[in-house]
Design an enzyme around this catalytic site. Structure first.
Site, PDB file in Angstrom:
ATOM      1  N   GLY B  13      25.154  17.642  -5.481  1.00 15.78           N
ATOM      2  CA  GLY B  13      24.705  16.719  -4.444  1.00 15.78           C
ATOM      3  C   GLY B  13      25.873  16.208  -3.622  1.00 15.78           C
ATOM      4  O   GLY B  13      26.949  16.816  -3.617  1.00 15.78           O
ATOM      5  N   VAL B  14      25.661  15.055  -2.949  1.00 19.34           N
ATOM      6  CA  VAL B  14      26.733  14.510  -2.099  1.00 19.34           C
ATOM      7  C   VAL B  14      27.730  13.777  -2.992  1.00 19.34           C
ATOM      8  O   VAL B  14      27.661  12.569  -3.168  1.00 19.34           O
ATOM      9  CB  VAL B  14      26.167  13.591  -1.007  1.00 19.34           C
ATOM     10  N   HIS B  15      28.651  14.521  -3.597  1.00 20.24           N
ATOM     11  CA  HIS B  15      29.638  13.911  -4.480  1.00 20.24           C
ATOM     12  C   HIS B  15      30.864  13.483  -3.694  1.00 20.24           C
ATOM     13  O   HIS B  15      30.903  13.626  -2.464  1.00 20.24           O
ATOM     14  CB  HIS B  15      29.987  14.839  -5.648  1.00 20.24           C
ATOM     15  N   ALA B  16      31.832  12.917  -4.396  1.00 19.64           N
ATOM     16  CA  ALA B  16      32.932  12.224  -3.720  1.00 19.64           C
ATOM     17  C   ALA B  16      33.686  13.095  -2.712  1.00 19.64           C
ATOM     18  O   ALA B  16      33.938  12.668  -1.592  1.00 19.64           O
ATOM     19  CB  ALA B  16      33.901  11.658  -4.762  1.00 19.64           C
TER      20      ALA B  16
END
Lengths: 548, 86
Positions: B13-16
Site C-alpha cells: 500500500g502507500v507506505h513510507a
C-alpha cells in the site's frame, strides 16, 4: 554465568565488555510557559537541529549501508518538516504549553493515529513518530542523542532505533543485543548490512549488574552469554579468531584469478537483480555478472517497463561493471513471479505454465521492447543476452530472428549498438538438456539454471515445503544432465555457465571444475567462498564417477 | 480542476517510501493537491502524515485532484509518480 537466547540477525561472534544503553529520561512536564514566541523559537530551532542530525545520519548510512537503508532518515526529515505535525505542535504552544511538551503531545497524537490503523506496517510507523519526537525534544531539553562509547563494547539495550545504530562509532561497537525488536526490523537490516554481530528479541530485561562484565554474542545460534566460564571464553575466542582469519583470508583472495591448483580456470560471476547491486558484486571481486534478473524491472513497475527505462537500467549496470561481462536474462515473469498488469490467467500448474519466453511468444512486443533496450545499452559495456525457459531449437530461432529485426531497425534509425552481442540460452528444462547438442548449434552459450532444472527433472515443486527434504540438487540425474550439457556445448565450441543455487555449494566446486564448466554465477557473499574452494581443487584428483 | 483515479498495486500500500516520493513531487507544484479515498476525508498530498493517515492499501482506488495555476503539469507528473511508485 548467565545464558539466554534471542533471534540471530547476523552470523558472527562478538566478545567484549557489556555496556547497557539506557536512555536518560527527559523530564518533560505539562507546565505552561506563557511565552508563546519564546517557545515557538525553541521549537523552530530544535526542529532545524533535528533536521541537520538527520541529514548527517542519512549521509552516514548512505555511505555505510546503502540507499535503501538511508531512506528511512529522509522520511524522518519529511516527518519533522510536516505541516500537520507543525499545526499540532503550534496549537499546543498557542495554548501556552512549553515547546517540549507540545512536541511530545503532538507526536503522541500522530503515533496513536498510526497505532490505531488495521495494518501491521502502519502500526509500526508509530515508532518513527516517537523517534523524531525524541530527537526534537532532545534538542529542546539540551540532551543531544549522540551515543558515545568510551571503549569498545557490546551494547545491550531495550530497543535501538535505526538512527541510534548508525550513531555509534563503528569501530567501538562490537555487537548489539536488544530485548525487543525483530529480525525484519529496519535496525536489523542495517545491522546486517554493517556485518554487525547482533541478536534481537531476547525478551530479557536489562540488568544493571551486567554493566562492564564480559559478554558473548553468538550470532549463529542467537545465544547471549554474560560472564562466561573460562572454557566458554576460550571456545568463543577460538571461534572468533577463526572467523576473523577466514574472512581476512577470503578478502586476500581479491584480485586472484579463478583458477584451480592445477591451472584450470572457471570464472566466478555474480547474480544480481538491479543495477544498484553491482556495488556488492564488485566489492567481492566478481569478474562479471552471470545473471541479471531483468524481471525485477517488471516486478517493481505497475505497467510494462518502457524501453528508455530499461535502457537506463541496463546501461548503468554495464557502465558500472566497466567492461566486464554482463549477462542479462530476458524477462522471466510467471510461475512464482507474478505481476498484475500482465493479466495472466490463473493456472493449475504455473511452473509448467505460461511463463517467461512463452509469454513473449504470445506477446512479441514485450521481447521486442526488451531487445531494443538491450541493444541500445550494448555500446556501454560487454553485454550478453540470455533467454530463459527454452525447450526447442525453433524458440531460439524465433528469438534470433527478432534480434536480427531489432538490429536492422536500430541501424535504419542510426542508433549505435554492438552487433556482436552473444545470444545464449538457459538450460533449465530437461528437454533443453537432452537436446543440448542441437541447441549448441544455434545458441552462442548456455547457462544452466539449476533450480528449475532440478525441479523439472525430479518433478518436485520448489515451493512445496513438505517436499524440501526430497529436493536434492545433487541428485545424480541432475548432475548427469549438467555433465552432458557441458560436453555437448564444448563439442560445438560453445561455453557453459551455471547460475542456480547449486553454484554456491562448495561441495560441488571440484565436480564443476573437473567436468569443464566455464563459469558459475553466485550471489555476492559467495564469490570469494567459491574462489577459496576452487583454488584448492586439483581437477586431476576429482573422481567424477562419485558424483554421477 | 484536474483529477485522475488510480488503483494501488504495491503490495504494502502507500507506505513510507512512496508516500515520501509523492509528498516531494506534490510540493514542487503551487496548486493544491488532494488525495481522496472512499470513506475518508481528503488528505493534502503535500503532508506525509495526512497521506499515510489515509491507510491506503493494495487494491484500493484513490482519486487525486489538482487545483490551481499549474494543475495541468501537476496532474501529469503525479499520475506518472503514482504509476512508478505504487
Amino acid at each position: 554465568m548467565i545464558e539466554y537466547y534471542g533471534k540471530a540477525v547476523y552470523e558472527s561472534i562478538a566478545i567484549g565488555p557489556v555496556h547497557l544503553m539506557e536512555r536518560h529520561a527527559k523530564h518533560i512536564t505539562d507546565e505552561k510557559s506563557g511565552d508563546i514566541s519564546a517557545e515557538t523559537a525553541k521549537f523552530n530551532s530544535a526542529r532545524e537541529s533535528a533536521k541537520a542530525d538527520l541529514q548527517q545520519l542519512y549521509e552516514r548510512t548512505l555511505a555505510r549501508a546503502g540507499v535503501s537503508q538511508a531512506e528511512i532518515f529522509s522520511i524522518h526529515m519529511m516527518m519533522v518538516d510536516d505541516l500537520d505535525f507543525e499545526d499540532l505542535v503550534m496549537a499546543k504552544i498557542n495554548e501556552g504549553y512549553n515547546a517540549a511538551y507540545a512536541v511530545q503531545s503532538a507526536a503522541e497524537e500522530l503515533a496513536a493515529m498510526f497505532a490505531a490503523m488495521d495494518d501491521e506496517y502502519m502500526q509500526g510507523r508509530a515508532n518513527d513518530v516517537k523517534d523524531i519526537s525524541g530527537r526534537i525534544t532532545d534538542h529542546i531539553c539540551g540532551s543531544a542523542r549522540t551515543i558515545r562509547l568510551e571503549d569498545s563494547a557490546i551494547v545491550v539495550a531495550d530497543d535501538v532505533n535505526p538512527s541510534e545504530i548508525v550513531g555509534f562509532e563503528k569501530s567501538k561497537l562490537l555487537g548489539l543485543v536488544t530485548s525487543k525488536g525483530s529480525v525484519s526490523s529496519h535496525m536489523a537490516i542495517i545491522a546486517r548490512s554493517m556485518s554487525l554481530p547482533c541478536v534481537v528479541a531476547t525478551g530479557v530485561k536489562m540488568d544493571k549488574s551486567y554493566e562492564g562484565k564480559t559478554g558473548i554474542i553468538d550470532g549463529f545460534s542467537g545465544k547471549i552469554i554474560i560472564d562466561p566460564t573460562p572454557a566458554q571464553l576460550q571456545e568463543y575466542t577460538a571461534r572468533l579468531n577463526k572467523l576473523i582469519e577466514e574472512e581476512a583470508f577470503r578478502r586476500s583472495l581479491i584480485g586472484r584469478p579463478n583458477t584451480t591448483a592445477d591451472g584450470r580456470t572457471m570464472e566466478i560471476y555474480c547474480n544480481i537483480g538491479k543495477s544498484k547491486d553491482v556495488a556488492a558484486a564488485l566489492e567481492n571481486d566478481a569478474h562479471g555478472i552471470g545473471l541479471m534478473r531483468s524481471e525485477f524491472l517488471y516486478l517493481d513497475s505497475s505497467d510494462y517497463p518502457a524501453e528508455d527505462y530499461q535502457f537506463n537500467e541496463y546501461r548503468q549496470t554495464l557502465e558500472a561493471m566497466g567492461g566486464r561481462t554482463v549477462i542479462i536474462r530476458t524477462m522471466d515473469i510467471g510461475a512464482d513471479k507474478k505481476v498484475s498488469y500482465f493479466n495472466l490467467p490463473e493456472e493449475e500448474n504455473p511452473a509448467m505454465g505460461l511463463r517467461s519466453l512463452r509469454i513473449c511468444l504470445e506477446r512479441p512486443e514485450i521481447m521486442k521492447t526488451q531487445l531494443r533496450a538491450l541493444y541500445r545499452a550494448s555500446v556501454y559495456g560487454k553485454l550478453k543476452i540470455m533467454v530463459p525457459m527454452i525447450i526447442s531449437v525453433d524458440e531460439v530461432k524465433w528469438v534470433k530472428k527478432m534480434a536480427f529485426d531489432v538490429r536492422n531497425e536500430l541501424k535504419a534509425e542510426g542508433v549505435p549498438f554492438d552487433d556482436k552481442v552473444e545470444i545464449g540460452i538457459m538450460i533449465e528444462t530437461p528437454a533443453a538438456a537432452v537436446i543440448s547438442d542441437d541447441l549448441a548449434d544455434i545458441a552462442d552459450f548456455f547457462s544452466i539454471g539449476s533450480n528449475d532444472l532440478t525441479q523439472y527433472t525430479l518433478a518436485i515443486d520448489r515451493q512445496n515445503s513438505r517436499l524440501e527434504n526430497m529436493f536434492d540438487a545433487k541428485h545424480k540425474a541432475v548432475l548427469r544432465l549438467i555433465k552432458t550439457v557441458v560436453e555437448n556445448a564444448h563439442k560445438k565450441g560453445k561455453w557453459v555457465g551455471l547460475c542456480g543455487e547449486l553454484g554456491k555449494n562448495t561441495e560441488l566446486t571440484g565436480f564443476f571444475a573437473a567436468i569443464g564448466l566455464d563459469e558459475v554465477s553466485v550471489s555476492a557473499p559467495y564469490v570469494l567462498k567459491v574462489r577459496e574452494k576452487l583454488m584448492q581443487v586439483n581437477t586431476a584428483e576429482v573422481d567424477i564417477s562419485k558424483y554421477i | 480542476m484536474k483529477e485522475f483515479k488510480y488503483v494501488i498495486t504495491d503490495p504494502v500500500g502507500v507506505h513510507a517510501r512512496p508516500a515520501g516520493v509523492i509528498v516531494n513531487v506534490a510540493k514542487t507544484f503551487a496548486c493544491k493537491v488532494m488525495v481522496e479515498k472512499a470513506g475518508k476525508a481528503p488528505a493534502d498530498a503535500k503532508r506525509i502524515f495526512g497521506l499515510m493517515g489515509l491507510g491506503i492499501k493494495s487494491g484500493e482506488e484513490v482519486t487525486v485532484r489538482c487545483d490551481g495555476a499549474d494543475e495541468d503539469a501537476a496532474i501529469l507528473k503525479l499520475e506518472e509518480t503514482f504509476k512508478e511508485n505504487l
